[in-house]
Write an enzyme that holds these catalytic residues in place. Structure first.
Site, PDB file in Angstrom:
ATOM      1  N   LYS A  58      19.851  -7.278  -2.726  1.00  0.00           N
ATOM      2  CA  LYS A  58      21.027  -7.339  -1.855  1.00  0.00           C
ATOM      3  C   LYS A  58      22.104  -8.235  -2.457  1.00  0.00           C
ATOM      4  CE  LYS A  58      18.943  -4.705  -0.277  1.00  0.00           C
ATOM      5  NZ  LYS A  58      17.569  -4.184  -0.454  1.00  0.00           N
ATOM      6  N   VAL A 193      14.297   4.615  -2.214  1.00  0.00           N
ATOM      7  CA  VAL A 193      15.141   3.495  -1.799  1.00  0.00           C
ATOM      8  C   VAL A 193      15.564   2.644  -3.002  1.00  0.00           C
ATOM      9  CG1 VAL A 193      15.404   1.799   0.013  1.00  0.00           C
ATOM     10  CG2 VAL A 193      13.614   3.477   0.206  1.00  0.00           C
ATOM     11  N   GLY A 280       7.609   4.480  -6.193  1.00  0.00           N
ATOM     12  CA  GLY A 280       6.716   3.985  -5.144  1.00  0.00           C
ATOM     13  C   GLY A 280       5.857   2.824  -5.623  1.00  0.00           C
ATOM     14  N   ARG A 281       5.096   2.248  -4.699  1.00  0.00           N
ATOM     15  CA  ARG A 281       4.343   1.031  -4.980  1.00  0.00           C
ATOM     16  C   ARG A 281       2.887   1.175  -4.544  1.00  0.00           C
ATOM     17  NH1 ARG A 281       7.528  -3.216  -6.203  1.00  0.00           N
ATOM     18  NH2 ARG A 281       6.115  -4.753  -5.303  1.00  0.00           N
ATOM     19  N   ASP A 321       2.447  -4.853   3.041  1.00  0.00           N
ATOM     20  CA  ASP A 321       2.387  -3.730   2.097  1.00  0.00           C
ATOM     21  C   ASP A 321       0.963  -3.344   1.712  1.00  0.00           C
ATOM     22  OD1 ASP A 321       5.139  -3.781   2.047  1.00  0.00           O
ATOM     23  OD2 ASP A 321       5.326  -3.973  -0.127  1.00  0.00           O
ATOM     24  N   HIS A 453      36.452  -3.751  21.209  1.00  0.00           N
ATOM     25  CA  HIS A 453      37.401  -2.915  20.479  1.00  0.00           C
ATOM     26  C   HIS A 453      38.333  -3.788  19.641  1.00  0.00           C
ATOM     27  CE1 HIS A 453      40.067   0.378  19.529  1.00  0.00           C
ATOM     28  NE2 HIS A 453      41.091  -0.417  19.827  1.00  0.00           N
TER      29      HIS A 453
HETATM   30  P1  FAD Z   1       4.729  -9.278  -0.950  1.00  0.00           P
HETATM   31  O1  FAD Z   1       6.121  -9.611  -0.632  1.00  0.00           O
HETATM   32  O2  FAD Z   1       4.455  -8.366  -2.088  1.00  0.00           O
HETATM   33  O3  FAD Z   1       3.981 -10.667  -1.179  1.00  0.00           O
HETATM   34  C1  FAD Z   1       2.657 -10.739  -1.592  1.00  0.00           C
HETATM   35  C2  FAD Z   1       2.447 -12.071  -2.271  1.00  0.00           C
HETATM   36  O4  FAD Z   1       1.042 -12.286  -2.446  1.00  0.00           O
HETATM   37  C3  FAD Z   1       3.051 -12.132  -3.679  1.00  0.00           C
HETATM   38  O5  FAD Z   1       3.652 -13.390  -3.878  1.00  0.00           O
HETATM   39  C4  FAD Z   1       1.837 -11.965  -4.586  1.00  0.00           C
HETATM   40  O6  FAD Z   1       2.011 -12.535  -5.880  1.00  0.00           O
HETATM   41  C5  FAD Z   1       0.783 -12.720  -3.776  1.00  0.00           C
HETATM   42  N1  FAD Z   1      -0.599 -12.368  -4.079  1.00  0.00           N
HETATM   43  C6  FAD Z   1      -1.153 -11.143  -4.287  1.00  0.00           C
HETATM   44  N2  FAD Z   1      -2.498 -11.277  -4.469  1.00  0.00           N
HETATM   45  C7  FAD Z   1      -2.782 -12.606  -4.381  1.00  0.00           C
HETATM   46  C8  FAD Z   1      -3.973 -13.362  -4.492  1.00  0.00           C
HETATM   47  N3  FAD Z   1      -5.170 -12.780  -4.691  1.00  0.00           N
HETATM   48  N4  FAD Z   1      -3.882 -14.690  -4.356  1.00  0.00           N
HETATM   49  C9  FAD Z   1      -2.692 -15.336  -4.137  1.00  0.00           C
HETATM   50  N5  FAD Z   1      -1.532 -14.645  -4.018  1.00  0.00           N
HETATM   51  C10 FAD Z   1      -1.580 -13.303  -4.136  1.00  0.00           C
HETATM   52  N6  FAD Z   1      12.013  -4.338   2.328  1.00  0.00           N
HETATM   53  C11 FAD Z   1      12.896  -4.465   3.331  1.00  0.00           C
HETATM   54  O7  FAD Z   1      12.494  -4.520   4.508  1.00  0.00           O
HETATM   55  N7  FAD Z   1      14.237  -4.571   3.094  1.00  0.00           N
HETATM   56  C12 FAD Z   1      14.738  -4.507   1.833  1.00  0.00           C
HETATM   57  O8  FAD Z   1      15.945  -4.599   1.650  1.00  0.00           O
HETATM   58  C13 FAD Z   1      13.828  -4.358   0.761  1.00  0.00           C
HETATM   59  N8  FAD Z   1      14.282  -4.295  -0.510  1.00  0.00           N
HETATM   60  C14 FAD Z   1      13.385  -4.175  -1.527  1.00  0.00           C
HETATM   61  C15 FAD Z   1      13.882  -4.077  -2.823  1.00  0.00           C
HETATM   62  C16 FAD Z   1      13.013  -3.942  -3.886  1.00  0.00           C
HETATM   63  C17 FAD Z   1      13.556  -3.853  -5.284  1.00  0.00           C
HETATM   64  C18 FAD Z   1      11.607  -3.914  -3.645  1.00  0.00           C
HETATM   65  C19 FAD Z   1      10.631  -3.826  -4.779  1.00  0.00           C
HETATM   66  C20 FAD Z   1      11.111  -4.005  -2.360  1.00  0.00           C
HETATM   67  C21 FAD Z   1      11.994  -4.121  -1.287  1.00  0.00           C
HETATM   68  N9  FAD Z   1      11.550  -4.175   0.031  1.00  0.00           N
HETATM   69  C22 FAD Z   1      12.445  -4.278   1.048  1.00  0.00           C
HETATM   70  C23 FAD Z   1      10.113  -4.122   0.353  1.00  0.00           C
HETATM   71  C24 FAD Z   1       9.583  -5.534   0.620  1.00  0.00           C
HETATM   72  O9  FAD Z   1       9.823  -6.326  -0.520  1.00  0.00           O
HETATM   73  C25 FAD Z   1       8.095  -5.490   0.943  1.00  0.00           C
HETATM   74  O10 FAD Z   1       7.850  -4.587   1.993  1.00  0.00           O
HETATM   75  C26 FAD Z   1       7.612  -6.876   1.346  1.00  0.00           C
HETATM   76  O11 FAD Z   1       7.821  -7.796   0.309  1.00  0.00           O
HETATM   77  C27 FAD Z   1       6.123  -6.841   1.696  1.00  0.00           C
HETATM   78  O12 FAD Z   1       5.725  -8.124   2.060  1.00  0.00           O
HETATM   79  P2  FAD Z   1       4.212  -8.617   1.873  1.00  0.00           P
HETATM   80  O13 FAD Z   1       4.177  -9.987   2.429  1.00  0.00           O
HETATM   81  O14 FAD Z   1       3.289  -7.608   2.416  1.00  0.00           O
HETATM   82  O15 FAD Z   1       3.953  -8.637   0.300  1.00  0.00           O
HETATM   83  P1  NAI Z   2      10.125   5.360  -2.501  1.00  0.00           P
HETATM   84  O1  NAI Z   2       8.870   5.874  -1.932  1.00  0.00           O
HETATM   85  O2  NAI Z   2      11.234   4.989  -1.597  1.00  0.00           O
HETATM   86  O3  NAI Z   2      10.730   6.460  -3.493  1.00  0.00           O
HETATM   87  C1  NAI Z   2      10.025   6.946  -4.599  1.00  0.00           C
HETATM   88  C2  NAI Z   2      10.635   8.268  -5.007  1.00  0.00           C
HETATM   89  O4  NAI Z   2      10.091   8.626  -6.260  1.00  0.00           O
HETATM   90  C3  NAI Z   2      10.293   9.387  -4.025  1.00  0.00           C
HETATM   91  O5  NAI Z   2      11.467  10.093  -3.697  1.00  0.00           O
HETATM   92  C4  NAI Z   2       9.303  10.235  -4.802  1.00  0.00           C
HETATM   93  O6  NAI Z   2       9.349  11.604  -4.464  1.00  0.00           O
HETATM   94  C5  NAI Z   2       9.752   9.998  -6.236  1.00  0.00           C
HETATM   95  N1  NAI Z   2       8.731  10.220  -7.243  1.00  0.00           N
HETATM   96  C6  NAI Z   2       7.407   9.926  -7.180  1.00  0.00           C
HETATM   97  N2  NAI Z   2       6.794  10.250  -8.340  1.00  0.00           N
HETATM   98  C7  NAI Z   2       7.753  10.756  -9.152  1.00  0.00           C
HETATM   99  C8  NAI Z   2       7.752  11.248 -10.485  1.00  0.00           C
HETATM  100  N3  NAI Z   2       6.632  11.282 -11.219  1.00  0.00           N
HETATM  101  N4  NAI Z   2       8.903  11.692 -11.012  1.00  0.00           N
HETATM  102  C9  NAI Z   2      10.053  11.647 -10.276  1.00  0.00           C
HETATM  103  N5  NAI Z   2      10.118  11.200  -9.016  1.00  0.00           N
HETATM  104  C10 NAI Z   2       8.983  10.737  -8.462  1.00  0.00           C
HETATM  105  O7  NAI Z   2       9.710   4.178  -3.466  1.00  0.00           O
HETATM  106  P2  NAI Z   2      10.566   3.088  -4.253  1.00  0.00           P
HETATM  107  O8  NAI Z   2      11.989   3.489  -4.325  1.00  0.00           O
HETATM  108  O9  NAI Z   2       9.807   2.811  -5.486  1.00  0.00           O
HETATM  109  O10 NAI Z   2      10.456   1.820  -3.310  1.00  0.00           O
HETATM  110  C11 NAI Z   2       9.176   1.339  -2.906  1.00  0.00           C
HETATM  111  C12 NAI Z   2       9.224   0.868  -1.492  1.00  0.00           C
HETATM  112  O11 NAI Z   2       9.899  -0.379  -1.428  1.00  0.00           O
HETATM  113  C13 NAI Z   2      10.011   1.773  -0.562  1.00  0.00           C
HETATM  114  O12 NAI Z   2       9.216   2.824  -0.062  1.00  0.00           O
HETATM  115  C14 NAI Z   2      10.393   0.853   0.531  1.00  0.00           C
HETATM  116  O13 NAI Z   2       9.339   0.781   1.441  1.00  0.00           O
HETATM  117  C15 NAI Z   2      10.551  -0.480  -0.185  1.00  0.00           C
HETATM  118  N6  NAI Z   2      11.977  -0.740  -0.379  1.00  0.00           N
HETATM  119  C16 NAI Z   2      12.758  -0.912   0.727  1.00  0.00           C
HETATM  120  C17 NAI Z   2      14.097  -1.155   0.611  1.00  0.00           C
HETATM  121  C18 NAI Z   2      14.911  -1.284   1.838  1.00  0.00           C
HETATM  122  O14 NAI Z   2      14.354  -1.445   2.907  1.00  0.00           O
HETATM  123  N7  NAI Z   2      16.244  -1.250   1.743  1.00  0.00           N
HETATM  124  C19 NAI Z   2      14.749  -1.273  -0.700  1.00  0.00           C
HETATM  125  C20 NAI Z   2      13.848  -1.013  -1.802  1.00  0.00           C
HETATM  126  C21 NAI Z   2      12.514  -0.794  -1.627  1.00  0.00           C
END
Ligand code: FAD
Ligand code: NAI
Length: 474
Positions: A58, A193, A280-281, A321, A453
């Site tokens: 962001k 996303v 995806g993740r 997650d 408004h």
């Molecule tokens: P995480 O945030 O992944 O935290 C897990 C933590 O546990 C990490 O620090 C990891 O290193 C640690 N860990 C793992 N295993 C162990 C272990 N055995 N011992 C000790 N520590 C450990 N979501 C939104 O809602 N809005 C957004 O705008 C948004 N933008 C995103 C942008 C990107 C580029 C990405 C990749 C994700 C985005 N997400 C967004 C998704 C969001 O980041 C995740 O849904 C969120 O971080 C999940 O939270 P969590 O606490 O489950 O796990």
């Molecule tokens: P995503 O699930 O949003 O999108 C992955 C895309 O990749 C899908 O459209 C899928 O069809 C495509 N795909 C899968 N395999 C492929 C392949 N082999 N070749 C081409 N396309 C392929 O996953 P993304 O973007 O990696 O983000 C992971 C997660 O992180 C999101 O699902 C979301 O939950 C979270 N996130 C949330 C944000 C937000 O809330 N603003 C911002 C960024 C991430």
């Protein structure tokens, strides 16, 4: 001698750190174990979200939008900018500073709430009904004993089959947030996303961005009308989006060559200066030594939990997650609070029907509840009301009139079933629909509420009026 706690949380992302704070607020002796570290080896609480996810993305989305506005939108407002220059190094430094402020904020919150923090990897040693032993290694090595364990270990990016990330040319989300110079040709695999948000950042900064998406439909999870509008706008902005693509090979030498079959099954090849993989993740379960204690995973590798986030072992919980459901920070946080309250003998509540989704592109996309296509396939009779930002005074004053707000309401009861917005500040506007749905409101309820408004929120009121075919400003 093990240090003893009521609750040990494994993972310090938004799920874990919020669960730890809430548990401590409720009077439980709480520890949080997290292994994230900075390049200098220092702890960096906040997980994926704070370090390489929500927060830095962001920050860059805002900076790149400012740059684009200064270059293309300010002149329309009568603001002339001469010699506009991009200082990418400063933009990345600012992003890192925002991340650091958030890391430090969480450390402060832990101190304030008396959460004990252990830096290192947490893994299960043994346990039973009476309690669990967790080993911390790779940082402050310790053994912790706890009655309850909350696993919040998060997720990691999936690699393209047969192609590893190299942190240089083939990048995951962390790499995508730290490219040191603007690539001329940027490839993105996955129009989800991350693909759309990071593709937008680098396009605004000057890259030619091509997105390769496997599915034949664009943004299939969004409402079809919103996805159609988004594809039109993003294409106009210059994002080249190919759907129905099957990637056969990606090879990195000086640049990255991607061979693929296009939507018509024709062989294609494209060269990029960098390639972001955003497909995806996957849940983080390796390293927990979960198998040693018999923790059950589901068929997709997530920790198997019931509706209350209980795993198959006594007093072991999992959130965020690493369990089923949307991978969103706010969903992880809600589960964290709910679990802490359940442990303390209170009620925990997460309503999965009202978890909002936001894509922070420009225009922003946000939705909650059912899409039109879902309502149709479920045979639910509904009425739709749509209002374009073109007819909203505040949007015109902003100079940002793209998109619309749409409400879907039950045809018989008028109860709101879904809200879908593409347009300015959709991320903020969706909150009204979430509150309304949580209170079981009807479209008429929103139509009857006085909205300031001029405000973008008036588009929500007008969409509600449109459900009953009585918009005022269109
Ligand atoms: P995480 O945030 O992944 O935290 C897990 C933590 O546990 C990490 O620090 C990891 O290193 C640690 N860990 C793992 N295993 C162990 C272990 N055995 N011992 C000790 N520590 C450990 N979501 C939104 O809602 N809005 C957004 O705008 C948004 N933008 C995103 C942008 C990107 C580029 C990405 C990749 C994700 C985005 N997400 C967004 C998704 C969001 O980041 C995740 O849904 C969120 O971080 C999940 O939270 P969590 O606490 O489950 O796990
Ligand atoms: P995503 O699930 O949003 O999108 C992955 C895309 O990749 C899908 O459209 C899928 O069809 C495509 N795909 C899968 N395999 C492929 C392949 N082999 N070749 C081409 N396309 C392929 O996953 P993304 O973007 O990696 O983000 C992971 C997660 O992180 C999101 O699902 C979301 O939950 C979270 N996130 C949330 C944000 C937000 O809330 N603003 C911002 C960024 C991430």
């Amino acid at each position: 001698m093990a240090k003893t706690f009521d609750v040990v949380v494994i993972g310090g992302g938004p799920g874990g750190y919020i669960a730890a704070i809430r548990a401590a607020q409720l009077g439980l002796q709480t520890a949080c174990v997290d292994d994230w570290k900075t390049a200098a080896g220092k702890p960096a609480l906040g997980g994926t979200c704070t370090n390489v996810g929500c927060i830095p993305s962001k920050a860059l989305l805002q900076s790149s939008e400012n740059y684009e506005h200064a270059g293309h939108a300010f002149a329309e407002h009568g603001v002339q900018v001469k010699d506009l220059k991009l200082d990418l190094a400063q933009m990345l430094r600012r992003k890192d500073k925002v991340v650091k402020q958030n890391n430090e904020g969480i450390i402060y919150l832990f101190k304030k709430n008396k959460v004990a923090f252990f830096h290192g990897r947490g893994s299960f040693v043994r346990g039973s009904d009476s309690g669990w032993e967790i080993k911390v290694s790779g940082g402050n090595d310790e053994t912790l004993a706890a009655k309850h364990v909350i696993i919040a270990s998060g997720s990691s990016p999936r690699a393209l089959p047969g192609t590893d990330f190299d942190d240089n040319l083939i990048l995951d989300n962390a790499g995508a947030l730290a490219i040191p110079e603007v690539p001329k040709r940027l490839g993105v695999v996955g129009a989800g996303v991350i693909g759309l948000e990071m593709g937008s950042v680098w396009r605004r900064l000057g890259s030619e961005v091509t997105i390769l998406e496997a599915l034949p439909t664009f943004l299939g999870a969004a409402d079809e009308q919103v996805a159609g509008e988004a594809l039109k706008v993003f294409t106009k902005q210059g994002l080249v989006i190919h759907t129905g693509v099957k990637i056969t090979r990606a090879t990195a030498k000086k640049s990255v060559t991607v061979d693929y079959l296009d939507g018509a099954g024709k062989e294609q090849s494209a060269a990029f200066d960098r390639l972001i993989i955003a497909i995806g993740r996957a849940p983080n379960t390796a390293g927990l030594d979960a198998e040693a204690v018999g923790l059950k995973l589901d068929e997709h590798g997530f920790i198997a939990v019931d509706e209350a986030c209980r795993a198959n072992l006594p007093n072991v919980w999992a959130i965020g997650d690493v369990v089923r459901g949307p991978m969103l920070a706010h969903k992880a946080e809600e589960e964290g609070v709910a679990v802490a309250q359940r442990i303390a003998g209170q009620h925990g509540h997460v309503d999965f029907n009202t978890v909002p989704w936001v894509i922070y592109t420009s225009p922003e996309i946000a939705w909650v509840g059912k899409t039109e296509q879902q309502l149709k396939s479920e045979g639910i009779d509904y009425r739709a009301g749509t209002f374009p930002f073109m007819a909203n005074g505040r949007a015109r004053a902003l100079g940002d009139t793209t998109g619309f707000a749409k409400l879907l309401a039950d045809a018989r009861t008028d109860r709101i079933l879904g809200a879908h917005i593409i347009g300015p500040m959709a991320s903020e506007l969706i909150a009204e629909a979430v509150v309304a749905m949580e209170f079981g409101a009807s479209a008429e309820d929103i139509a009857l509420i006085c909205h300031a408004h001029p405000s973008l929120a008036e588009a929500m009121k007008e969409a509600a009026l449109a459900v009953d075919k009585r918009t005022l400003n269109l």
